[in-house]
Write an enzyme that holds these catalytic residues in place. Structure first.
Site, PDB file in Angstrom:
ATOM      1  N   SER A  10     -30.981  17.689  45.388  1.00 25.93           N
ATOM      2  CA  SER A  10     -29.628  17.732  44.814  1.00 25.93           C
ATOM      3  C   SER A  10     -29.428  18.901  43.851  1.00 25.93           C
ATOM      4  O   SER A  10     -28.288  19.280  43.571  1.00 25.93           O
ATOM      5  CB  SER A  10     -29.343  16.417  44.078  1.00 25.93           C
ATOM      6  OG  SER A  10     -30.400  16.120  43.185  1.00 25.93           O
ATOM      7  N   VAL A  60     -38.032   7.916  45.122  1.00 27.40           N
ATOM      8  CA  VAL A  60     -39.402   8.123  45.624  1.00 27.40           C
ATOM      9  C   VAL A  60     -40.453   7.397  44.794  1.00 27.40           C
ATOM     10  O   VAL A  60     -41.635   7.436  45.119  1.00 27.40           O
ATOM     11  CB  VAL A  60     -39.767   9.632  45.687  1.00 27.40           C
ATOM     12  CG1 VAL A  60     -38.882  10.370  46.669  1.00 27.40           C
ATOM     13  CG2 VAL A  60     -39.733  10.271  44.308  1.00 27.40           C
ATOM     14  N   SER A 138     -47.604  22.090  39.565  1.00 25.90           N
ATOM     15  CA  SER A 138     -47.112  22.805  38.383  1.00 25.90           C
ATOM     16  C   SER A 138     -48.276  23.506  37.698  1.00 25.90           C
ATOM     17  O   SER A 138     -49.429  23.076  37.798  1.00 25.90           O
ATOM     18  CB  SER A 138     -46.480  21.819  37.400  1.00 25.90           C
ATOM     19  OG  SER A 138     -46.281  22.426  36.142  1.00 25.90           O
ATOM     20  N   TYR A 151     -47.525  14.219  32.786  1.00 27.50           N
ATOM     21  CA  TYR A 151     -47.071  15.181  33.806  1.00 27.50           C
ATOM     22  C   TYR A 151     -48.261  16.003  34.341  1.00 27.50           C
ATOM     23  O   TYR A 151     -48.408  16.188  35.560  1.00 27.50           O
ATOM     24  CB  TYR A 151     -46.011  16.093  33.180  1.00 27.50           C
ATOM     25  CG  TYR A 151     -45.350  17.065  34.115  1.00 27.50           C
ATOM     26  CD1 TYR A 151     -44.415  16.646  35.058  1.00 27.50           C
ATOM     27  CD2 TYR A 151     -45.648  18.434  34.047  1.00 27.50           C
ATOM     28  CE1 TYR A 151     -43.796  17.553  35.898  1.00 27.50           C
ATOM     29  CE2 TYR A 151     -45.028  19.345  34.874  1.00 27.50           C
ATOM     30  CZ  TYR A 151     -44.102  18.909  35.803  1.00 27.50           C
ATOM     31  OH  TYR A 151     -43.496  19.824  36.635  1.00 27.50           O
ATOM     32  N   LYS A 155     -49.571  16.126  38.208  1.00 28.72           N
ATOM     33  CA  LYS A 155     -49.564  17.377  38.983  1.00 28.72           C
ATOM     34  C   LYS A 155     -50.984  17.827  39.364  1.00 28.72           C
ATOM     35  O   LYS A 155     -51.187  18.433  40.415  1.00 28.72           O
ATOM     36  CB  LYS A 155     -48.826  18.463  38.202  1.00 28.72           C
ATOM     37  CG  LYS A 155     -47.319  18.186  38.035  1.00 28.72           C
ATOM     38  CD  LYS A 155     -46.615  18.092  39.383  1.00 28.72           C
ATOM     39  CE  LYS A 155     -45.105  17.978  39.265  1.00 28.72           C
ATOM     40  NZ  LYS A 155     -44.432  17.902  40.567  1.00 28.72           N
TER      41      LYS A 155
HETATM   42  P1  NAP Z   1     -34.821  19.065  38.434  1.00 27.98           P
HETATM   43  O1  NAP Z   1     -33.890  20.207  38.348  1.00 27.98           O
HETATM   44  O2  NAP Z   1     -34.950  18.143  37.261  1.00 27.98           O
HETATM   45  O3  NAP Z   1     -34.470  18.213  39.759  1.00 27.98           O
HETATM   46  C1  NAP Z   1     -35.235  17.067  40.042  1.00 27.98           C
HETATM   47  C2  NAP Z   1     -34.892  16.566  41.423  1.00 27.98           C
HETATM   48  O4  NAP Z   1     -35.748  15.445  41.703  1.00 27.98           O
HETATM   49  C3  NAP Z   1     -33.466  16.049  41.540  1.00 27.98           C
HETATM   50  O5  NAP Z   1     -33.015  16.271  42.859  1.00 27.98           O
HETATM   51  C4  NAP Z   1     -33.615  14.544  41.307  1.00 27.98           C
HETATM   52  O6  NAP Z   1     -32.593  13.741  41.903  1.00 27.98           O
HETATM   53  C5  NAP Z   1     -34.951  14.308  42.004  1.00 27.98           C
HETATM   54  N1  NAP Z   1     -35.610  13.091  41.517  1.00 27.98           N
HETATM   55  C6  NAP Z   1     -36.045  12.810  40.277  1.00 27.98           C
HETATM   56  N2  NAP Z   1     -36.576  11.576  40.233  1.00 27.98           N
HETATM   57  C7  NAP Z   1     -36.467  11.065  41.492  1.00 27.98           C
HETATM   58  C8  NAP Z   1     -36.795   9.826  42.093  1.00 27.98           C
HETATM   59  N3  NAP Z   1     -37.379   8.834  41.391  1.00 27.98           N
HETATM   60  N4  NAP Z   1     -36.523   9.655  43.398  1.00 27.98           N
HETATM   61  C9  NAP Z   1     -35.936  10.630  44.117  1.00 27.98           C
HETATM   62  N5  NAP Z   1     -35.587  11.823  43.611  1.00 27.98           N
HETATM   63  C10 NAP Z   1     -35.845  12.026  42.312  1.00 27.98           C
HETATM   64  O7  NAP Z   1     -36.321  19.568  38.720  1.00 27.98           O
HETATM   65  P2  NAP Z   1     -36.847  21.002  39.250  1.00 27.98           P
HETATM   66  O8  NAP Z   1     -37.066  21.856  38.059  1.00 27.98           O
HETATM   67  O9  NAP Z   1     -36.019  21.484  40.359  1.00 27.98           O
HETATM   68  O10 NAP Z   1     -38.306  20.578  39.763  1.00 27.98           O
HETATM   69  C11 NAP Z   1     -38.596  20.382  41.147  1.00 27.98           C
HETATM   70  C12 NAP Z   1     -40.109  20.208  41.285  1.00 27.98           C
HETATM   71  O11 NAP Z   1     -40.769  21.369  40.779  1.00 27.98           O
HETATM   72  C13 NAP Z   1     -40.669  19.018  40.495  1.00 27.98           C
HETATM   73  O12 NAP Z   1     -41.704  18.399  41.197  1.00 27.98           O
HETATM   74  C14 NAP Z   1     -41.210  19.672  39.236  1.00 27.98           C
HETATM   75  O13 NAP Z   1     -42.224  18.899  38.642  1.00 27.98           O
HETATM   76  C15 NAP Z   1     -41.716  20.991  39.788  1.00 27.98           C
HETATM   77  N6  NAP Z   1     -41.825  22.033  38.771  1.00 27.98           N
HETATM   78  C16 NAP Z   1     -40.729  22.523  38.120  1.00 27.98           C
HETATM   79  C17 NAP Z   1     -40.905  23.507  37.143  1.00 27.98           C
HETATM   80  C18 NAP Z   1     -39.768  24.128  36.379  1.00 27.98           C
HETATM   81  O14 NAP Z   1     -40.029  24.976  35.503  1.00 27.98           O
HETATM   82  N7  NAP Z   1     -38.518  23.780  36.639  1.00 27.98           N
HETATM   83  C19 NAP Z   1     -42.181  23.986  36.850  1.00 27.98           C
HETATM   84  C20 NAP Z   1     -43.266  23.450  37.542  1.00 27.98           C
HETATM   85  C21 NAP Z   1     -43.083  22.488  38.506  1.00 27.98           C
HETATM   86  P3  NAP Z   1     -31.195  13.416  41.104  1.00 27.98           P
HETATM   87  O15 NAP Z   1     -30.446  14.716  41.022  1.00 27.98           O
HETATM   88  O16 NAP Z   1     -30.524  12.409  41.931  1.00 27.98           O
HETATM   89  O17 NAP Z   1     -31.608  12.929  39.742  1.00 27.98           O
END
Ligand code: NAP
Length: 240
Positions: A10, A60, A138, A151, A155
């Site tokens: 999303s 999930v 991560s 976290y 990860k």
């Molecule tokens: P984000 O912007 O917070 O988006 C999170 C996404 O996960 C949203 O689509 C959310 O759905 C969905 N989600 C959360 N909880 C869920 C659940 N229980 N069931 C189903 N869907 C769920 O996160 P992001 O930054 O894009 O991160 C994406 C991935 O990359 C994650 O695994 C995160 O740990 C990893 N990551 C991110 C960063 C960073 O700097 N951003 C760094 C390292 C790793 P809704 O919109 O419906 O809430």
């Protein structure tokens, strides 16, 4: 057309992955937890590229209920050629103060989801003798991060699971890899103090979701057919 599933599509990195894979010719099953209007908007953008897209609300983190929902998705739409386990959350705080709820919620969402989403798909990929699985880990799982014991544990678990499963399914032509972002501009990090973090990033800037998505797209492409069990960092040099 090949089919990809992207969890957490999303917004943020998942949205960029969905658009990247749609551009690469994948039809999509895309999921989120609650923000269905945002997911529908991403679906609409991918339909404009000519793709068939199924937006689905699917938490999930619910263990057996998630696995049952994933099994139904396989029955409804067929086995995906690529599964992207992207959905994830943070609940930051010092471990000494961390409530059990924060610990379990993060572990169930970030690591439990790997079990629940991957097994129903994997059974079909094993029969078909092909498939790509990409898991979002991560930098916090690679080196640990203070204030993120839950976290980091989730990860790091994803990295172990990726490497172990890659060995199990390599003979069936299924690749399993992880992508490890550093600091990427999404809602997940919106409240973190960018000015305090930037000096530690050798490239001097935060990453973009599209820069992570490009690596996922590569791992799902024919060009990556001999890469498995890898963790690919996308972090501007923050940790190598
Ligand atoms: P984000 O912007 O917070 O988006 C999170 C996404 O996960 C949203 O689509 C959310 O759905 C969905 N989600 C959360 N909880 C869920 C659940 N229980 N069931 C189903 N869907 C769920 O996160 P992001 O930054 O894009 O991160 C994406 C991935 O990359 C994650 O695994 C995160 O740990 C990893 N990551 C991110 C960063 C960073 O700097 N951003 C760094 C390292 C790793 P809704 O919109 O419906 O809430």
């Amino acid at each position: 057309m090949p089919l990809a599933w992207v969890t957490g599509a999303s917004r943020g990195i998942g949205k960029a992955i969905a658009l990247t894979l749609a551009n690469a010719g994948f039809d999509l099953v895309m999921t989120c937890q609650s923000r269905m209007a945002d997911l529908e908007a991403v679906a609409e953008a991918t339909r404009k590229l000519g793709r068939t897209v199924h937006p689905v609300q699917l938490d999930v983190s619910l263990g057996e209920a998630t696995e049952a929902a994933a099994t139904k998705l396989v029955e409804a739409h067929g086995c995906p050629d690529a599964l992207i386990n992207n959905a994830g959350i943070t609940r930051d705080g010092l471990f000494a103060m961390m409530g059990r709820e924060s610990w379990e919620r993060v572990l169930q969402t970030n690591l439990g989801s790997f079990y629940s989403m991957t097994r129903p798909v994997l059974r079909q990929m094993l029969r078909r003798r092909s498939g790509r699985i990409v898991n979002l880990t991560s930098i916090s799982g690679q080196r640990g991060n203070g204030g993120q014991v839950n976290y980091s544990a989730s990860k790091a678990g994803i990295i172990g699971a990726t490497k172990a499963l890659a060995l199990e399914v390599a003979p069936r032509n299924i690749t399993v890899n992880a992508v490890a972002p550093g600091f990427i501009e999404t809602e997940m990090v919106a409240e973190l103090p960018l000015d305090k973090i930037l000096p530690f990033i050798p490239m001097g800037r935060a990453g973009k979701a599209e820069e992570v998505a490009a690596v996922v797209g590569f791992l799902c492409s024919e060009a990556a057919s001999y890469i498995t069990g890898e963790v690919i960092s996308v972090n501007g040099g923050l940790y190598t």
